[in-house]
Design a protein around this motif. Structure first.
Motif, short mmCIF file in Angstrom:
data_model
loop_
_atom_site.label_atom_id
_atom_site.label_comp_id
_atom_site.label_asym_id
_atom_site.label_seq_id
_atom_site.Cartn_x
_atom_site.Cartn_y
_atom_site.Cartn_z
N GLU A 1 0.81 -1.22 0.00
CA GLU A 1 0.00 0.00 0.00
C GLU A 1 0.85 1.27 0.00
O GLU A 1 0.45 2.29 -0.56
CB GLU A 1 -0.97 0.00 1.19
N LYS A 2 2.06 1.23 0.59
CA LYS A 2 2.91 2.41 0.63
C LYS A 2 3.63 2.65 -0.70
O LYS A 2 4.24 3.69 -0.89
CB LYS A 2 3.92 2.29 1.77
N ASP A 3 3.55 1.66 -1.59
CA ASP A 3 4.18 1.77 -2.91
C ASP A 3 3.15 1.86 -4.03
O ASP A 3 3.50 1.71 -5.20
CB ASP A 3 5.09 0.56 -3.16
N THR A 4 1.88 2.09 -3.66
CA THR A 4 0.82 2.11 -4.66
C THR A 4 0.05 3.42 -4.58
O THR A 4 -0.48 3.78 -3.52
CB THR A 4 -0.16 0.94 -4.44
N PHE A 5 0.00 4.12 -5.68
CA PHE A 5 -0.74 5.37 -5.79
C PHE A 5 -2.14 5.05 -6.31
O PHE A 5 -2.31 4.54 -7.42
CB PHE A 5 -0.01 6.32 -6.75
N VAL A 6 -3.16 5.33 -5.50
CA VAL A 6 -4.54 5.04 -5.87
C VAL A 6 -5.26 6.35 -6.16
O VAL A 6 -5.21 7.29 -5.37
CB VAL A 6 -5.27 4.28 -4.73
N PHE A 7 -5.92 6.39 -7.30
CA PHE A 7 -6.66 7.59 -7.71
C PHE A 7 -8.06 7.17 -8.12
O PHE A 7 -8.24 6.29 -8.95
CB PHE A 7 -5.96 8.27 -8.89
N PHE A 8 -9.07 7.80 -7.52
CA PHE A 8 -10.46 7.45 -7.79
C PHE A 8 -11.22 8.68 -8.28
O PHE A 8 -11.21 9.72 -7.64
CB PHE A 8 -11.12 6.91 -6.52
N THR A 9 -11.87 8.53 -9.44
CA THR A 9 -12.69 9.63 -9.96
C THR A 9 -13.70 9.06 -10.94
O THR A 9 -13.90 7.84 -11.02
CB THR A 9 -11.83 10.72 -10.63
N SER A 10 -14.34 9.93 -11.71
CA SER A 10 -15.29 9.51 -12.73
C SER A 10 -15.00 10.28 -14.00
O SER A 10 -14.23 11.23 -14.00
CB SER A 10 -16.72 9.78 -12.26
N ASP A 11 -15.63 9.86 -15.11
CA ASP A 11 -15.40 10.55 -16.38
C ASP A 11 -16.47 11.59 -16.67
O ASP A 11 -16.33 12.38 -17.60
CB ASP A 11 -15.31 9.55 -17.54
N ASN A 12 -17.53 11.63 -15.90
CA ASN A 12 -18.58 12.63 -16.11
C ASN A 12 -19.51 12.64 -14.90
O ASN A 12 -19.45 11.75 -14.04
CB ASN A 12 -19.38 12.37 -17.38
N GLY A 13 -20.38 13.64 -14.86
CA GLY A 13 -21.36 13.69 -13.78
C GLY A 13 -22.45 12.67 -13.99
O GLY A 13 -22.51 11.98 -15.01
N ALA A 14 -23.34 12.58 -13.02
CA ALA A 14 -24.44 11.62 -13.10
C ALA A 14 -25.39 11.98 -14.23
O ALA A 14 -25.58 13.15 -14.55
CB ALA A 14 -25.20 11.58 -11.78
N ALA A 15 -25.99 10.96 -14.83
CA ALA A 15 -27.00 11.20 -15.86
C ALA A 15 -28.24 11.81 -15.21
O ALA A 15 -28.72 11.32 -14.19
CB ALA A 15 -27.36 9.89 -16.56
N ARG A 16 -28.74 12.88 -15.82
CA ARG A 16 -29.96 13.51 -15.31
C ARG A 16 -31.11 13.32 -16.29
O ARG A 16 -32.11 14.03 -16.24
CB ARG A 16 -29.72 15.00 -15.08
N VAL A 17 -30.96 12.38 -17.22
CA VAL A 17 -32.03 12.11 -18.18
C VAL A 17 -33.29 11.75 -17.42
O VAL A 17 -33.27 10.89 -16.53
CB VAL A 17 -31.63 10.98 -19.14
N SER A 18 -34.39 12.39 -17.76
CA SER A 18 -35.58 12.32 -16.93
C SER A 18 -36.23 10.94 -16.87
O SER A 18 -36.94 10.64 -15.92
CB SER A 18 -36.62 13.33 -17.43
N ASP A 19 -36.03 10.11 -17.89
CA ASP A 19 -36.71 8.82 -17.86
C ASP A 19 -35.79 7.62 -17.96
O ASP A 19 -36.24 6.49 -18.11
CB ASP A 19 -37.76 8.73 -18.98
N VAL A 20 -34.47 7.83 -17.93
CA VAL A 20 -33.52 6.73 -18.03
C VAL A 20 -32.41 6.95 -17.03
O VAL A 20 -31.83 8.03 -16.98
CB VAL A 20 -32.92 6.65 -19.45
N PRO A 21 -31.97 5.98 -16.21
CA PRO A 21 -32.55 4.64 -16.09
C PRO A 21 -33.76 4.60 -15.15
O PRO A 21 -34.53 3.68 -15.15
CB PRO A 21 -31.41 3.81 -15.52
N VAL A 22 -33.88 5.65 -14.30
CA VAL A 22 -35.03 5.74 -13.40
C VAL A 22 -35.53 7.17 -13.45
O VAL A 22 -34.79 8.08 -13.86
CB VAL A 22 -34.64 5.37 -11.94
N PRO A 23 -36.77 7.42 -13.10
CA PRO A 23 -37.26 8.80 -13.11
C PRO A 23 -36.36 9.74 -12.33
O PRO A 23 -36.04 9.49 -11.17
CB PRO A 23 -38.64 8.66 -12.47
N GLY A 24 -35.90 10.81 -12.99
CA GLY A 24 -35.04 11.79 -12.34
C GLY A 24 -33.57 11.52 -12.50
O GLY A 24 -32.75 12.40 -12.35
#
Length: 239
Positions: free
Chosen positions: A20-43
């Motif tokens: 763990e002291k020799d491992t660089f961990v980076f966590f993120t996403s490639d975009n924000g959450a989908a806000r499409v009104s009907d996919v995958p769930v309402p809202g």
């Protein structure tokens, strides 16, 4: 819950293996959450106060948090307001591993390792592209929109809305609206929800526009068109 579990298992294995002291961990996403009104769930998902969501160049579509983990190298609990993109991971990873960034080609990413080690801030403009066009640019806390567009009237009339409950007149437009002659500029420190553009007659607007224009001009002068590595018209990629 599944993502939380998998990340926990990954970090546990790094500890179990003693690396763990020799491992660089980076966590993120490639975009924000989908806000499409009907996919995958309402809202759809939630991007908190940020405007719209995935498939737009508003803050809800492009801004994501990032978390780094590297015991005895990055102090726990450190918070930074540094701007960055996933393109910066290449240069940053090379740096923390003790390698130099190649100088025989143009590299879009920046080395953000000083931020990790010393919690310093690096001047890092962000360019919001949609296809080959620059929709917006962020410099510091100011963001200028050269074009606005959420999704088409055709989709919207079919019940598909990328900004449900967040429509802003003149901003979340359903046609591509050009503002290149007078960009819409927002101060994301005062209003990260991009609802109230700065008045174009103010000194603040003129000063921000001057700074952003200089950054954009420098960016465009340094652009070197690349050969697309994924041709969506090539059926071999789709088979």
């Amino acid at each position: 819950m599944e993502l939380d579990y998998v990340v926990g298992q990954t970090l546990a294995w790094l500890r179990a293996l003693g690396i763990e002291k020799d491992t660089f961990v980076f966590f993120t996403s490639d975009n924000g959450a989908a806000r499409v009104s009907d996919v995958p769930v309402p809202g759809g998902g939630s991007n908190g106060p940020f405007l719209c969501g995935k498939e737009t160049t508003f803050e809800g579509g492009m801004r994501e948090p990032a978390v780094t983990w590297w015991p005895e190298h990055i102090p726990a609990g450190t918070v930074s307001q540094q701007l960055g993109t996933v393109m910066d991971l290449f240069s940053t990873s090379l740096s923390v591993a003790g390698f130099s960034v190649p100088d025989d080609r143009l590299i879009d990413g920046l080395d953000l390792s000083p931020v990790l080690h010393n919690n310093t801030l690096i001047n890092r403009p962000i360019f919001y592209y949609r296809g080959n066009g620059i929709m917006a640019v962020r410099v510091g806390l100011y963001k200028a929109h050269y074009w606005t567009w959420s999704n088409s009237w055709e989709e919207f009339n079919q019940g598909i809305n990328f900004c449900p409950g967040q429509e802003v007149a003149g901003v979340t437009t359903h046609t591509q609206q050009e503002h290149t002659m007078q960009p819409l500029i927002f101060h994301l420190g005062w209003g990260p929800w991009e609802k109230y553009p700065i008045s174009a007659v103010t000194t603040e607007y003129q000063d921000a526009l001057s700074r952003i224009t200089a950054v954009v001009e420098k960016h465009k002068k340094g652009l070197v068109p690349g050969v697309p590595q994924l041709n969506m018209c090539d059926m071999t990629w789709l088979s």
